[in-house]
Design a protein around this motif. Sequence first.
Motif, short mmCIF file in Angstrom:
data_model
loop_
_atom_site.label_atom_id
_atom_site.label_comp_id
_atom_site.label_asym_id
_atom_site.label_seq_id
_atom_site.Cartn_x
_atom_site.Cartn_y
_atom_site.Cartn_z
N ASN A 1 6.90 -0.52 -2.36
CA ASN A 1 5.75 0.29 -2.71
C ASN A 1 4.59 -0.10 -1.79
O ASN A 1 4.81 -0.86 -0.83
CB ASN A 1 5.39 0.13 -4.21
CG ASN A 1 5.13 -1.31 -4.60
OD1 ASN A 1 4.26 -1.98 -4.03
ND2 ASN A 1 5.88 -1.81 -5.57
N HIS A 2 3.39 0.41 -2.06
CA HIS A 2 2.29 0.19 -1.12
C HIS A 2 1.96 -1.28 -0.92
O HIS A 2 1.39 -1.66 0.11
CB HIS A 2 1.04 0.94 -1.61
CG HIS A 2 0.26 0.22 -2.67
ND1 HIS A 2 0.61 0.26 -4.00
CD2 HIS A 2 -0.82 -0.58 -2.59
CE1 HIS A 2 -0.22 -0.48 -4.70
NE2 HIS A 2 -1.10 -1.00 -3.87
N GLN A 3 2.36 -2.13 -1.86
CA GLN A 3 2.00 -3.55 -1.75
C GLN A 3 2.72 -4.25 -0.60
O GLN A 3 2.34 -5.36 -0.22
CB GLN A 3 2.31 -4.26 -3.07
CG GLN A 3 1.44 -3.81 -4.23
CD GLN A 3 1.77 -4.55 -5.50
OE1 GLN A 3 1.65 -5.77 -5.59
NE2 GLN A 3 2.21 -3.82 -6.52
N MET A 4 3.74 -3.62 -0.03
CA MET A 4 4.40 -4.22 1.11
C MET A 4 3.45 -4.38 2.30
O MET A 4 3.67 -5.21 3.19
CB MET A 4 5.62 -3.39 1.54
CG MET A 4 5.29 -2.03 2.10
SD MET A 4 6.77 -1.08 2.60
CE MET A 4 7.23 -1.97 4.06
N PHE A 5 2.36 -3.59 2.30
CA PHE A 5 1.38 -3.65 3.38
C PHE A 5 0.20 -4.58 3.05
O PHE A 5 -0.88 -4.45 3.64
CB PHE A 5 0.85 -2.25 3.69
CG PHE A 5 1.88 -1.30 4.22
CD1 PHE A 5 2.48 -1.51 5.45
CD2 PHE A 5 2.27 -0.19 3.49
CE1 PHE A 5 3.44 -0.63 5.95
CE2 PHE A 5 3.22 0.70 3.97
CZ PHE A 5 3.80 0.48 5.21
#
Length: 269
Positions: A35-39
Amino acid sequence: MGYYVKVEKGVNIYVEDINSSSNKTILFIHGWPANHQMFEYQFDFLPAMGYRCIGIDIRGFGKSSRPWDGYSYNRVADDIRVVIDTLQLEDITLAGHSMGGAISIRYMARHREHKVSKLALIGAAAPVFTKRPNFPYGMTKDEVNQLIKATYTDRPKMLSDFGDIFFARYLTKSFIDWFQGLGLMASGNATAKCLTSLRDEDLRNDLSFIQVPTAILHGKQDKVCPFVLGELLHSSIKNSILIPFEFSGHGLFYCELEKFNQELANFIG
């Protein structure tokens, strides 16, 4: 700042919006199965350089709604269009990793590059993710079918095994556990249905629609989307540059963290 955007009845997409006062916007589309938290390590660095970073959780992943259907590239690309229009974004860099890169390509073709001025493809699962008679690269369809079966029978082990080939450097157990946790946040059904899309979709006819400056960032040691896919994208997309990461696997955004952030910033300007 986090909020939701309604993309259709009963489906809300989670949006993380950092440094929203900046007019230099990067919209990040995460890869399967995260999800976006990978960034996180981009969101720590790039806003300090003056960029507005927007991360979304595609449907079925992270904090977004988990509808039973709607996991084709077309539908997810349409979700991105709704987010862009709802936030009234202009002149953005669209940055997609893995399946997120594939979906970004579909967005560019299906929505005629709407509001996008630059494109960053990061270890993209494109132009095709699986081998076929006229495309000898990538995973076999049987290998993807095994991932689908494992998703429905032991998803934690499937994610753990996938994580073992994701990065090309030593990682702490704490980091590995955190990254696996991102995948466990997703709907199991969405995880499997996105694998079906990865297995079956073909983006070769989409590439000619990309006219904006495009950076193709790809790990030389990628075991998920082999480096040859980046080379094929580079040869097929006009006005593109290929930026190899010698010491990176599929997770180049972390394997060579400082280089990745700097290359992305240099490309955007």
